[in-house]
Enzyme design. Structure first.
Site, PDB file in Angstrom:
ATOM      1  N   SER A   7      18.991  25.152   0.506  1.00  0.00           N
ATOM      2  CA  SER A   7      17.975  24.159   0.806  1.00  0.00           C
ATOM      3  C   SER A   7      16.608  24.728   0.445  1.00  0.00           C
ATOM      4  O   SER A   7      16.454  25.933   0.272  1.00  0.00           O
ATOM      5  CB  SER A   7      18.032  23.777   2.288  1.00  0.00           C
ATOM      6  OG  SER A   7      18.126  24.939   3.088  1.00  0.00           O
ATOM      7  N   GLU A   9      12.297  24.406   1.167  1.00  0.00           N
ATOM      8  CA  GLU A   9      11.276  23.912   2.098  1.00  0.00           C
ATOM      9  C   GLU A   9       9.936  23.634   1.410  1.00  0.00           C
ATOM     10  O   GLU A   9       9.491  24.404   0.568  1.00  0.00           O
ATOM     11  CB  GLU A   9      11.087  24.973   3.197  1.00  0.00           C
ATOM     12  CG  GLU A   9      10.075  24.576   4.260  1.00  0.00           C
ATOM     13  CD  GLU A   9      10.096  25.530   5.439  1.00  0.00           C
ATOM     14  OE1 GLU A   9      11.190  25.834   5.964  1.00  0.00           O
ATOM     15  OE2 GLU A   9       9.010  25.974   5.838  1.00  0.00           O
ATOM     16  N   PHE A 207       0.953  36.485   5.965  1.00  0.00           N
ATOM     17  CA  PHE A 207       2.010  35.678   6.590  1.00  0.00           C
ATOM     18  C   PHE A 207       2.929  36.556   7.429  1.00  0.00           C
ATOM     19  O   PHE A 207       3.328  36.188   8.525  1.00  0.00           O
ATOM     20  CB  PHE A 207       2.892  35.037   5.515  1.00  0.00           C
ATOM     21  CG  PHE A 207       2.333  33.766   4.960  1.00  0.00           C
ATOM     22  CD1 PHE A 207       1.195  33.188   5.489  1.00  0.00           C
ATOM     23  CD2 PHE A 207       2.974  33.125   3.900  1.00  0.00           C
ATOM     24  CE1 PHE A 207       0.687  32.029   4.966  1.00  0.00           C
ATOM     25  CE2 PHE A 207       2.477  31.947   3.372  1.00  0.00           C
ATOM     26  CZ  PHE A 207       1.330  31.407   3.897  1.00  0.00           C
TER      27      PHE A 207
HETATM   28  P1  FAD Z   1      11.644  28.875  20.584  1.00  0.00           P
HETATM   29  O1  FAD Z   1      13.056  28.970  20.192  1.00  0.00           O
HETATM   30  O2  FAD Z   1      11.263  27.977  21.708  1.00  0.00           O
HETATM   31  O3  FAD Z   1      11.160  30.360  20.901  1.00  0.00           O
HETATM   32  C1  FAD Z   1       9.773  30.668  20.990  1.00  0.00           C
HETATM   33  C2  FAD Z   1       9.583  31.965  21.766  1.00  0.00           C
HETATM   34  O4  FAD Z   1       9.803  31.723  23.157  1.00  0.00           O
HETATM   35  C3  FAD Z   1      10.527  33.106  21.399  1.00  0.00           C
HETATM   36  O5  FAD Z   1       9.804  34.308  21.529  1.00  0.00           O
HETATM   37  C4  FAD Z   1      11.606  33.028  22.474  1.00  0.00           C
HETATM   38  O6  FAD Z   1      12.228  34.286  22.673  1.00  0.00           O
HETATM   39  C5  FAD Z   1      10.798  32.601  23.667  1.00  0.00           C
HETATM   40  N1  FAD Z   1      11.545  31.822  24.662  1.00  0.00           N
HETATM   41  C6  FAD Z   1      12.399  30.814  24.436  1.00  0.00           C
HETATM   42  N2  FAD Z   1      12.844  30.302  25.621  1.00  0.00           N
HETATM   43  C7  FAD Z   1      12.217  31.001  26.599  1.00  0.00           C
HETATM   44  C8  FAD Z   1      12.229  30.955  28.034  1.00  0.00           C
HETATM   45  N3  FAD Z   1      12.962  30.059  28.704  1.00  0.00           N
HETATM   46  N4  FAD Z   1      11.445  31.835  28.709  1.00  0.00           N
HETATM   47  C9  FAD Z   1      10.663  32.744  28.060  1.00  0.00           C
HETATM   48  N5  FAD Z   1      10.617  32.841  26.698  1.00  0.00           N
HETATM   49  C10 FAD Z   1      11.376  31.971  25.995  1.00  0.00           C
HETATM   50  N6  FAD Z   1       6.275  25.862  12.908  1.00  0.00           N
HETATM   51  C11 FAD Z   1       5.649  24.685  12.826  1.00  0.00           C
HETATM   52  O7  FAD Z   1       4.637  24.459  13.505  1.00  0.00           O
HETATM   53  N7  FAD Z   1       6.082  23.689  11.982  1.00  0.00           N
HETATM   54  C12 FAD Z   1       7.199  23.850  11.220  1.00  0.00           C
HETATM   55  O8  FAD Z   1       7.567  22.943  10.467  1.00  0.00           O
HETATM   56  C13 FAD Z   1       7.903  25.089  11.290  1.00  0.00           C
HETATM   57  N8  FAD Z   1       9.037  25.295  10.577  1.00  0.00           N
HETATM   58  C14 FAD Z   1       9.747  26.457  10.740  1.00  0.00           C
HETATM   59  C15 FAD Z   1      10.988  26.600  10.091  1.00  0.00           C
HETATM   60  C16 FAD Z   1      11.743  27.744  10.262  1.00  0.00           C
HETATM   61  C17 FAD Z   1      13.078  27.854   9.576  1.00  0.00           C
HETATM   62  C18 FAD Z   1      11.249  28.813  11.086  1.00  0.00           C
HETATM   63  C19 FAD Z   1      12.036  30.081  11.254  1.00  0.00           C
HETATM   64  C20 FAD Z   1      10.027  28.676  11.732  1.00  0.00           C
HETATM   65  C21 FAD Z   1       9.279  27.497  11.588  1.00  0.00           C
HETATM   66  N9  FAD Z   1       8.065  27.301  12.264  1.00  0.00           N
HETATM   67  C22 FAD Z   1       7.388  26.098  12.159  1.00  0.00           C
HETATM   68  C23 FAD Z   1       7.493  28.369  13.092  1.00  0.00           C
HETATM   69  C24 FAD Z   1       7.923  28.232  14.568  1.00  0.00           C
HETATM   70  O9  FAD Z   1       7.446  27.051  15.102  1.00  0.00           O
HETATM   71  C25 FAD Z   1       7.355  29.446  15.306  1.00  0.00           C
HETATM   72  O10 FAD Z   1       8.056  30.610  14.926  1.00  0.00           O
HETATM   73  C26 FAD Z   1       7.304  29.282  16.814  1.00  0.00           C
HETATM   74  O11 FAD Z   1       6.508  30.355  17.317  1.00  0.00           O
HETATM   75  C27 FAD Z   1       8.645  29.362  17.504  1.00  0.00           C
HETATM   76  O12 FAD Z   1       9.400  28.237  17.327  1.00  0.00           O
HETATM   77  P2  FAD Z   1      10.941  28.194  17.806  1.00  0.00           P
HETATM   78  O13 FAD Z   1      11.424  26.853  17.581  1.00  0.00           O
HETATM   79  O14 FAD Z   1      11.674  29.333  17.242  1.00  0.00           O
HETATM   80  O15 FAD Z   1      10.693  28.460  19.386  1.00  0.00           O
END
Ligand code: FAD
Length: 276
Positions: A7, A9, A207
């Site tokens: 895929s 992006e 980055f």
């Molecule tokens: P989560 O899975 O919620 O994790 C975030 C952090 O919180 C981690 O450190 C985790 O260990 C911690 N955590 C989770 N649950 C808990 C809990 N209950 N208590 C305490 N800590 C917890 N960002 C954008 O804004 N837009 C995008 O389109 C985008 N696309 C992305 C695509 C990919 C493939 C990747 C890898 C990243 C992308 N990001 C994007 C970046 C992403 O939003 C950031 O990395 C963000 O900081 C974390 O998102 P996540 O969904 O992994 O969060």
């Protein structure tokens, strides 16, 4: 190659010229026949319309498209509205994320972590969407510990994610270790490796600092030694990343997700090396 999941992006363009350029990029990259194009989503809704418009255009061209959806700063009502827009546009695949709020942004909204978003999407729309979540082989920068981060990943899968895409990395062992650990926890969703082509030293360092990706010392030093010699940076970067992709695929990675940065050439060059 076909049995893998490839895929590509994009990020939504901000200007009409950017939209025109992205259209040309997408047409070129379509020749590689990726499984789908994904389109990022600005946390706090900054590029929300751009994401939807870009996804609509990709779908209209007969390609598969997956919008990203980040929940931080959002409310249940706002995310529900976005899901309805996606559904109406014919979207069946979403990359679900927490997102990062731009600095200075106040309230963090009704969702704290991505697992809550996955749970919400499943509760609201059942099995309509194939859901991809993010994974961090080199550990998310805000995680309290690697173990905590793994647990957070497990919660996203338990909430209903079908698959994952990793943050980019240049250490294949970090990926294999991560996959092994998830398997030991009984998690068996495909974990597709996120691949960032190396084309620009300064941009890569910036980055990587932000997202916690480690650039191996030998790669960093070599890139730095090329100075402004962009052709050498690209040639060396292509060698390094091709080697990484080959190792990942040989080691069992179910696919690759290319962070194209809206450019066709770096992903195409990598792809051509991989199909040889
Ligand atoms: P989560 O899975 O919620 O994790 C975030 C952090 O919180 C981690 O450190 C985790 O260990 C911690 N955590 C989770 N649950 C808990 C809990 N209950 N208590 C305490 N800590 C917890 N960002 C954008 O804004 N837009 C995008 O389109 C985008 N696309 C992305 C695509 C990919 C493939 C990747 C890898 C990243 C992308 N990001 C994007 C970046 C992403 O939003 C950031 O990395 C963000 O900081 C974390 O998102 P996540 O969904 O992994 O969060």
């Amino acid at each position: 190659m076909e049995k893998h999941n490839f895929s590509i992006e994009f990020f939504p363009p901000k200007t009409p010229e950017g939209a025109e350029k992205l259209r040309a990029t997408r047409i070129k990259l379509s020749e590689l026949q990726p499984k789908y194009f994904s389109v990022t989503f600005g946390a706090g809704g900054t590029t929300q319309q751009g994401t939807l418009d870009t996804v609509r255009e990709i779908l209209a061209a007969g390609e598969q498209a997956a919008p990203h959806l980040s929940c931080v700063g959002g409310s249940r009502a706002s995310i529900r509205a976005v899901l309805a827009d996606f559904k109406a546009a014919g979207v069946s695949r979403i990359v679900a994320l927490r997102g990062d709020l731009p600095s200075g942004y106040g309230a963090s909204g009704e969702f704290r972590y991505a697992n809550e978003l996955v749970e919400f999407i499943r509760a609201e729309t059942g099995d309509h969407f194939h859901i991809e979540v993010a994974a961090y082989p080199e550990v998310h920068p805000q995680a309290r510990s690697p173990q905590d981060d793994l647990q957070a990943f497990a919660r996203k899968v338990q909430a209903g994610a079908d698959a994952a895409i990793t943050q980019y990395f240049y250490n294949a062992d970090a990926y294999f270790q991560f996959v092994e650990q998830t398997q030991k926890m009984g998690i068996n969703v495909p974990i597709v490796a996120g691949i960032m082509p190396i084309t620009n030293y300064t941009q890569l360092m910036r980055f990587s600092d932000m997202c916690g990706a480690e650039i191996p010392r030998w790669v960093r030093l070599k890139l730095a030694s090329f100075g402004d010699d962009s052709a050498s940076i690209k040639a060396f970067g292509l060698d390094v990343v091709t080697g990484l992709c080959e190792r990942l695929l040989e080691g069992g990675a179910p696919g690759l997700h290319f962070y194209s940065m809206n450019q066709a050439a770096p992903t195409t060059a990598l792809w051509q090396r991989l199909v040889k």
